[in-house]
Design a protein around this motif. Structure first.
Motif, short mmCIF file in Angstrom:
data_model
loop_
_atom_site.label_atom_id
_atom_site.label_comp_id
_atom_site.label_asym_id
_atom_site.label_seq_id
_atom_site.Cartn_x
_atom_site.Cartn_y
_atom_site.Cartn_z
N SER A 30 0.86 -1.19 0.00
CA SER A 30 0.00 0.00 0.00
C SER A 30 0.89 1.24 0.00
CB SER A 30 -0.90 -0.01 1.23
OG SER A 30 -0.09 0.01 2.37
N ALA A 31 0.25 2.39 0.05
CA ALA A 31 1.02 3.64 0.07
C ALA A 31 1.87 3.67 1.33
CB ALA A 31 0.06 4.81 0.06
N ASP A 32 2.88 4.54 1.36
CA ASP A 32 3.78 4.62 2.51
C ASP A 32 3.02 4.77 3.82
OD1 ASP A 32 6.08 4.29 1.24
OD2 ASP A 32 6.71 6.40 1.26
N THR A 33 3.40 3.99 4.83
CA THR A 33 2.77 4.14 6.13
C THR A 33 3.42 5.33 6.83
OG1 THR A 33 2.52 1.75 6.17
CG2 THR A 33 2.20 2.89 8.25
N ALA A 34 2.57 6.19 7.36
CA ALA A 34 3.08 7.47 7.87
C ALA A 34 3.75 7.34 9.25
CB ALA A 34 1.92 8.45 7.95
N VAL A 35 3.71 6.15 9.84
CA VAL A 35 4.29 5.98 11.19
C VAL A 35 5.28 4.81 11.17
CG1 VAL A 35 2.19 6.88 12.32
CG2 VAL A 35 2.42 4.42 11.90
N PRO A 36 6.19 4.73 12.16
CA PRO A 36 7.12 3.60 12.18
C PRO A 36 6.41 2.26 12.32
CG PRO A 36 7.48 5.10 14.06
CD PRO A 36 6.40 5.69 13.23
N VAL A 37 6.97 1.23 11.66
CA VAL A 37 6.38 -0.11 11.72
C VAL A 37 7.41 -1.07 12.32
CG1 VAL A 37 5.42 -2.02 10.35
CG2 VAL A 37 4.99 0.36 9.66
N LEU A 38 7.05 -1.71 13.42
CA LEU A 38 7.92 -2.72 14.03
C LEU A 38 7.40 -4.10 13.61
CD1 LEU A 38 8.20 -1.36 17.72
CD2 LEU A 38 9.31 -0.54 15.64
N VAL A 39 8.33 -5.01 13.30
CA VAL A 39 7.90 -6.32 12.79
C VAL A 39 8.49 -7.43 13.67
CG1 VAL A 39 7.87 -7.85 10.77
CG2 VAL A 39 7.84 -5.37 10.45
N VAL A 40 7.62 -8.33 14.13
CA VAL A 40 8.09 -9.50 14.89
C VAL A 40 7.43 -10.75 14.31
CG1 VAL A 40 8.54 -8.30 17.08
CG2 VAL A 40 6.26 -9.21 16.63
N ASP A 41 7.97 -11.92 14.65
CA ASP A 41 7.41 -13.16 14.10
C ASP A 41 5.98 -13.41 14.57
OD1 ASP A 41 9.50 -13.86 12.56
OD2 ASP A 41 10.51 -15.06 14.10
N GLY A 42 5.75 -13.28 15.88
CA GLY A 42 4.41 -13.58 16.42
C GLY A 42 3.96 -12.44 17.31
N PRO A 43 3.28 -11.44 16.76
CA PRO A 43 2.91 -10.28 17.59
C PRO A 43 2.03 -10.66 18.78
CG PRO A 43 2.27 -9.92 15.28
CD PRO A 43 2.86 -11.28 15.35
N ARG A 44 1.19 -11.74 18.63
CA ARG A 44 0.33 -12.12 19.77
C ARG A 44 1.18 -12.50 20.99
NH1 ARG A 44 -5.20 -12.18 20.52
NH2 ARG A 44 -6.36 -12.25 18.57
N ASN A 45 2.41 -13.00 20.72
CA ASN A 45 3.26 -13.42 21.85
C ASN A 45 3.71 -12.24 22.70
OD1 ASN A 45 3.17 -16.00 20.88
ND2 ASN A 45 5.06 -15.79 19.67
N VAL A 46 3.69 -11.05 22.13
CA VAL A 46 4.23 -9.90 22.89
C VAL A 46 3.17 -8.89 23.29
CG1 VAL A 46 6.53 -10.11 21.85
CG2 VAL A 46 4.85 -8.61 20.77
N VAL A 47 1.96 -9.02 22.73
CA VAL A 47 0.98 -7.97 22.97
C VAL A 47 0.53 -7.90 24.45
CG1 VAL A 47 -1.04 -9.31 22.22
CG2 VAL A 47 -1.08 -6.85 22.00
N GLY A 48 0.46 -9.07 25.12
CA GLY A 48 0.07 -9.07 26.54
C GLY A 48 1.11 -8.36 27.41
N PRO A 49 2.38 -8.84 27.37
CA PRO A 49 3.40 -8.17 28.18
C PRO A 49 3.57 -6.69 27.83
CG PRO A 49 4.21 -10.29 27.40
CD PRO A 49 2.88 -10.09 26.77
N LEU A 50 3.44 -6.35 26.53
CA LEU A 50 3.56 -4.93 26.16
C LEU A 50 2.42 -4.11 26.75
CD1 LEU A 50 4.58 -4.54 22.39
CD2 LEU A 50 5.91 -4.01 24.44
N SER A 51 1.22 -4.67 26.73
CA SER A 51 0.06 -3.97 27.31
C SER A 51 0.29 -3.74 28.81
CB SER A 51 -1.22 -4.77 27.10
OG SER A 51 -1.42 -5.01 25.74
N ALA A 52 0.83 -4.79 29.48
CA ALA A 52 1.11 -4.66 30.91
C ALA A 52 2.13 -3.54 31.16
CB ALA A 52 1.64 -5.99 31.46
N MET A 53 3.13 -3.47 30.27
CA MET A 53 4.18 -2.46 30.44
C MET A 53 3.62 -1.05 30.20
SD MET A 53 7.78 -2.43 28.45
CE MET A 53 7.62 -1.31 27.12
N ILE A 54 2.85 -0.89 29.13
CA ILE A 54 2.37 0.46 28.78
C ILE A 54 1.38 0.97 29.83
CG2 ILE A 54 0.96 1.72 27.08
CD1 ILE A 54 2.37 -0.11 24.93
N TYR A 55 0.46 0.08 30.27
CA TYR A 55 -0.55 0.55 31.23
C TYR A 55 -0.12 0.37 32.69
CZ TYR A 55 -3.75 0.91 27.28
OH TYR A 55 -4.34 1.27 26.10
#
Ligand SMILES: CC(=O)N[C@H]1[C@@H](OP(=O)(O)OP(=O)(O)OC[C@H]2O[C@@H](n3ccc(=O)[nH]c3=O)[C@H](O)[C@@H]2O)O[C@H](CO)[C@@H](O)[C@@H]1O[C@H](C)C(=O)N[C@@H](C)C(=O)N[C@H](CCC(=O)O)C(=O)O
Ligand SMILES: Nc1ncnc2c1ncn2[C@@H]1O[C@H](COP(=O)(O)OP(=O)(O)OP(=O)(O)O)[C@@H](O)[C@H]1O
Length: 546
Positions: free
Chosen positions: A106-131
């Motif tokens: 698609s057209a250029d994404t206007a924000v930085p994009v981080l890529v990991v193999d399995g995002p579901r594996n990190v979304v829980g711990p990241l949510s805990a860290m952010i909140y």
């Protein structure tokens, strides 16, 4: 009923419901660099200082400052919604390689994009860290997680009611609603996705709640929705066949549930060991386990239910625990399964460090297990006893009918129910047969027909009922009445004060889906109106508030 998908039951007539907002008001910004470090991704220098103040995996709930997690789904990829997420204020995207490829097309994404193999594996711990949902220092609210095939909703409401009786400010997360210190919010899932869950826990902490009880579905464990969450007490009700579409085998279903009972996920467990799965779980859990049984005389357990005695439709019982402790417990909700739910709730609260005398005083003064659990053996009136229950399969209908049978001579059971369209057709005659064998008057009506012809569904149910009646219960009266509100009125018209009416199958649901249209229909409201119109006294709708 809308089988296992709470979203359908809580959706309004307009279709897909708007997700609710569950976040703390104050969130300290985390730099994208710190997030990159946490998940092992190098963030390009220019983006390192980007401030993240929230996280969402649904583009429709993104807020300014969020990290949008674009996950692969069953039918679509979250990367398809990146422009919507950025438009709503997402400052960065986290996705997998497939998502990154879609974004490159698609057209250029206007924000930085981080890529990991399995995002579901990190979304829980990241949510805990952010909140900062459960910081090591000052981790509140105390969290009680309940899992198992049946009884999760009821047990979480029981825990909530007992904790409230103990003077605590409480929250609740489950199939029906979310209570987080404000107005109740209808649930979309039994267990929310991890960004919502961590946001919710942080909100509860911000609002000063002491404790929260929560249902943990097997979908939640499979889809990693409870990753990064630490439960103070995890409780197990039972395991029977269900959700094999997701799990394939009972072994896999069990293994998924058992994951909750491991270090890092829960500090301690209370396990009901009345089935083989519970006994296996108690033997293999990697955390300290307190065992509980309803069957005195079996293998020794820490807590045992003894001396049950019927009290009206409910039950009084003793709960014998370690060191000679005995608690006297009562539940006003019908059914031996509610004894199991009340016992589990009591032992889970005891396991979190309460002393027996304090708990006994709360039980005596507040009768917490007589709380109205929406649509779960919910009593609408006493005379006649009128009950709304969620039982929507053959086994549950049989248990519910057994539970409402009064010992008083001459008392009849009148049951109103139907079967769901576009679901397991085999259960229709089986449900009809159970009703005819166990009730005195069977009124067959509509449930959620979805796109099927309602008359054909009723015919299947009626065939089972009539055949069973001919063979085993010729005195049973069978009627076909529709629509459902008319069937409920008919049951009330037939009832005398000593009878029991059971309206089964839809519980707390407030919409009936007919050919793609959601029609407003609440069994409790219909029953209450019909009873009042005939001059019967109805009970207060005694809901619990946080
Ligand atoms: C099987 C299952 O659990 N599916 C869940 C899963 O769906 P999915 O992976 O297929 O996602 P998708 O719809 O293809 O979308 C892909 C991605 O795009 C995102 N998206 C999609 C649309 C959009 O506009 N914007 C957007 O960002 C979605 O958030 C998702 O991350 O991720 C979705 C996003 O969170 C969930 O809504 C969805 O739950 C559906 C609604 C569901 O019905 N789940 C049930 C089976 C469930 O989880 N039930 C258990 C209780 C079971 C029981 O005990 O009875 C529960 O805990 O509720
Ligand atoms: N401990 C139990 N054992 C067996 N059946 C139960 C138990 N508790 C409740 N039930 C029956 O199962 C139905 C659902 O109960 P409840 O909602 O508490 O369980 P749940 O695990 O949350 O199920 P669901 O995910 O379908 O909502 C009730 O309406 C009742 O008929």
């Amino acid at each position: 009923m809308s089988e296992q998908n709470a979203s359908a039951s809580n959706a309004g007539p307009a279709g897909e419901p708007a997700p609710a907002r569950f976040r703390p008001t104050a969130v300290a910004a985390v730099s994208l660099d710190t997030i990159g470090d946490a998940i092992g991704v190098q963030v390009p220098g220019a983006s390192a200082a980007v401030s993240v103040t929230g996280i969402s995996l649904n583009s429709r709930t993104v807020e300014q400052g969020d990290l949008y997690v674009a996950l692969p789904g069953a039918s679509r990829h979250g990367a398809e919604f990146v422009s919507q997420a950025v438009g709503r204020g997402a400052v960065a995207v986290l996705t997998d390689h497939a998502g990154a490829r879609l974004l490159a097309l698609s057209a250029d994404t206007a924000v930085p994009v981080l890529v990991v193999d399995g995002p579901r594996n990190v979304v829980g711990p990241l949510s805990a860290m952010i909140y900062q949902s459960q910081p090591a220092a000052g981790r509140t609210p105390r969290l009680y997680g309940v899992t198992g095939t049946n009884g999760k909703t009821t047990t979480t409401y029981f825990i909530n009611a007992l904790l409230s009786a103990l003077g605590q400010q409480t929250g609740l997360i489950g199939t029906i609603e979310i209570l987080a210190g404000g107005e109740p919010v209808p649930s979309l899932l039994t267990t929310p996705e991890s960004p919502d869950l961590h946001g919710l826990l942080a909100l509860m902490r911000e609002r000063g709640l002491d404790a929260a009880s929560m249902e943990v579905s097997s979908h939640a464990v499979s889809f990693q929705r409870v990753d990064g969450v630490l439960f103070d007490v995890a409780g197990f009700t039972n395991l029977t066949q269900d959700h094999l579409d997701l799990h394939g085998t009972m072994e896999d279903y069990f293994a998924t549930k058992a994951e909750l009972f491991t270090p890092g996920r829960a500090l301690r467990a209370v396990v009901t060991v009345d089935d083989e799965w519970g006994r296996r779980l108690a033997a293999t859990a990697g955390i300290p386990v307190t065992t509980l049984s309803m069957t005195p005389g079996g293998a020794p357990t820490d807590w045992t239910v003894t001396s049950t005695s019927a009290r009206g439709l409910g039950t009084g019982f003793s709960l014998q625990g370690p060191d000679g402790v005995t608690l006297n417990v009562h539940t006003g909700l019908p059914g031996t399964f509610n004894v199991a739910n009340a016992a589990l709730a009591t032992v889970m609260v005891m396991a979190s460090g309460m002393d027996a005398a304090t708990v006994q005083a709360a039980l005596d003064h507040h009768d917490p297990f007589t709380v109205a659990v929406p649509g779960r053996m919910q009593l609408v009136s006493d005379e006649p006893a009128a009950v709304v229950d969620f039982a929507h399969n053959t086994d549950a209908l049989a248990r519910a009918l057994e539970a409402v049978r009064s010992p008083l001579p001459g008392s009849r059971v009148i049951v109103v129910f139907g079967a769901t369209g576009q679901r397991d057709q085999g259960k229709r005659p089986a449900m009809g047969a159970v009703a005819a064998k166990m009730a005195d008057i069977v009124i067959v009506t509509d449930d959620d027909p979805h796109d099927e012809d309602p008359a054909a569904i009723r015919a299947d149910v009626l065939a089972g009922a009539r055949s069973a009646s001919e063979q085993e219960s010729p005195e049973c009266v069978i009627e076909e009445v529709y629509p459902r509100d008319a069937a409920i009125r008919r049951a009330v018209e037939l009832a005398g004060p000593a009878d029991t009416i059971l309206v089964a199958g839809r519980g707390h649901e407030v919409w009936q889906e007919v050919k793609g249209v959601n029609l407003a229909l609440d069994d409790r409201v219909e029953l209450r109106n019909a009873l009042t119109a005939r001059g019967f006294t109805v009970l207060r709708d005694d809901r619990i508030e946080s």
